[in-house]
Design a protein around this motif. Structure first.
Motif, short mmCIF file in Angstrom:
data_model
loop_
_atom_site.label_atom_id
_atom_site.label_comp_id
_atom_site.label_asym_id
_atom_site.label_seq_id
_atom_site.Cartn_x
_atom_site.Cartn_y
_atom_site.Cartn_z
N ALA A 52 0.84 -1.20 0.00
CA ALA A 52 0.00 0.00 0.00
C ALA A 52 0.87 1.25 0.00
N LYS A 53 1.90 1.25 0.82
CA LYS A 53 2.73 2.45 0.98
C LYS A 53 3.65 2.68 -0.22
N GLU A 54 4.18 1.62 -0.80
CA GLU A 54 5.14 1.78 -1.90
C GLU A 54 4.51 1.65 -3.28
N GLY A 55 3.39 0.94 -3.36
CA GLY A 55 2.79 0.70 -4.67
C GLY A 55 1.35 1.11 -4.81
N ASN A 56 0.80 1.76 -3.79
CA ASN A 56 -0.62 2.16 -3.82
C ASN A 56 -1.53 0.98 -4.16
N ASN A 57 -1.14 -0.21 -3.74
CA ASN A 57 -1.92 -1.42 -3.99
C ASN A 57 -2.64 -1.81 -2.71
N TYR A 58 -3.97 -1.68 -2.72
CA TYR A 58 -4.75 -1.91 -1.50
C TYR A 58 -5.52 -3.23 -1.53
N PHE A 59 -5.32 -4.02 -2.59
CA PHE A 59 -6.09 -5.25 -2.71
C PHE A 59 -5.24 -6.46 -3.10
N GLY A 60 -3.94 -6.31 -3.07
CA GLY A 60 -3.05 -7.43 -3.34
C GLY A 60 -3.08 -7.92 -4.77
#
Length: 268
Positions: free
Chosen positions: A160-168
């Motif tokens: 989330a912090k490095e890739g703005n990925n909140y859903f894997g």
């Protein structure tokens, strides 16, 4: 300058054409006003530069409130875009039911819509397009938010912090994202990186609406729609059985989170 008969006819025809164009632009609502394009980055409701440092928030109730407050506008925005697309599709289906031929604008936008939702048909008609409604549909905000909280530890995960990925979400081309530290030998997947959190939300919703793994979710949602009911998070969460290797345990955990965080999710 004198104008001959042919010149007068050409001049008159030009005036008529210009008049029709002006009427179309100013008076006739076009199908483009109904359909919203695929979300672009500039449409996002949250920006990566404004993402709160959720890791630094030690008070749990404050962290939860901050997470939901930050994420919910983007979730609602993406659902609004999907709702626009769904309304466009409903208008097209209604026109087809009334035996009205498709316009060029409708065909153009249907081509984009079917491509986006990975729905292949040989021709556009009432029979082939009606099932597309199962894909072009919104996702309950409460389910989106709870799953994002679960997948990221309330926004504190590395992805989330490095890739703005909140859903894997995974990707499979080298350099497309972040390499998981626990990736097994022989595996080539990465955890996708996004420009903003909202891009992650858009990709997640599209995944649920197109991937064959979530056919059950779409079926549950369509069945509820047919009964005149609004699909709720507690209904559709069962369609996430294949989202995690943990299967039933994952569903139970999401349901527990929905119950435990009911007060924070009120009104969503």
């Amino acid at each position: 300058m004198r104008t001959g008969r042919i010149g007068k006819f050409t001049l008159g025809l030009g005036v008529v054409i210009i008049s029709i164009m002006l009427i179309r632009v100013w008076l006739v609502p076009t199908i483009e006003n109904i359909l919203v394009e695929t979300p672009e980055i500039e449409q996002n409701q949250v920006d990566e530069d404004t993402v709160p440092d959720f890791t630094a928030i030690t008070d749990i109730p404050t962290k939860k409130s901050a997470f939901f407050d930050y994420m919910s506008p983007a979730v609602n925005h993406q659902n609004a875009l999907i709702e626009k697309e769904r309304n466009f599709l409903k208008v097209v289906l209604a026109n087809l039911a009334n035996e009205q031929p498709l316009t060029n604008a409708e065909i153009f936008n249907l081509e984009k819509l079917t491509q986006k939702y990975k729905y292949t048909v040989k021709k556009f008609d009432l029979v082939t397009l009606t099932p597309l409604l199962e894909r072009v549909d919104t996702v309950p905000a409460r389910m989106v938010l709870i799953q994002a909280a679960n997948e990221t530890g309330w926004g504190s995960s590395r992805f989330a912090k490095e890739g703005n990925n909140y859903f894997g979400q995974w990707c499979f081309s080298k350099g497309c994202g972040l390499v998981p530290l626990s990736r097994k030998a022989g595996m080539n997947h990465e955890v996708a990186s996004f420009e903003t959190p909202e891009d992650s939300i858009a990709a997640y919703m599209l995944n649920l609406n197109t991937n064959s793994a979530y056919r059950l979710l779409r079926s549950i949602r369509a069945d509820l729609r047919s009964q005149g009911k609004e699909p709720a998070a507690e209904d559709l969460v069962y369609g996430l059985l294949h989202y995690s290797e943990r299967k039933d345990a994952y569903i139970d955990e999401l349901l527990e989170m929905l119950r435990h965080n009911k007060a924070y999710l009120a009104g969503l």
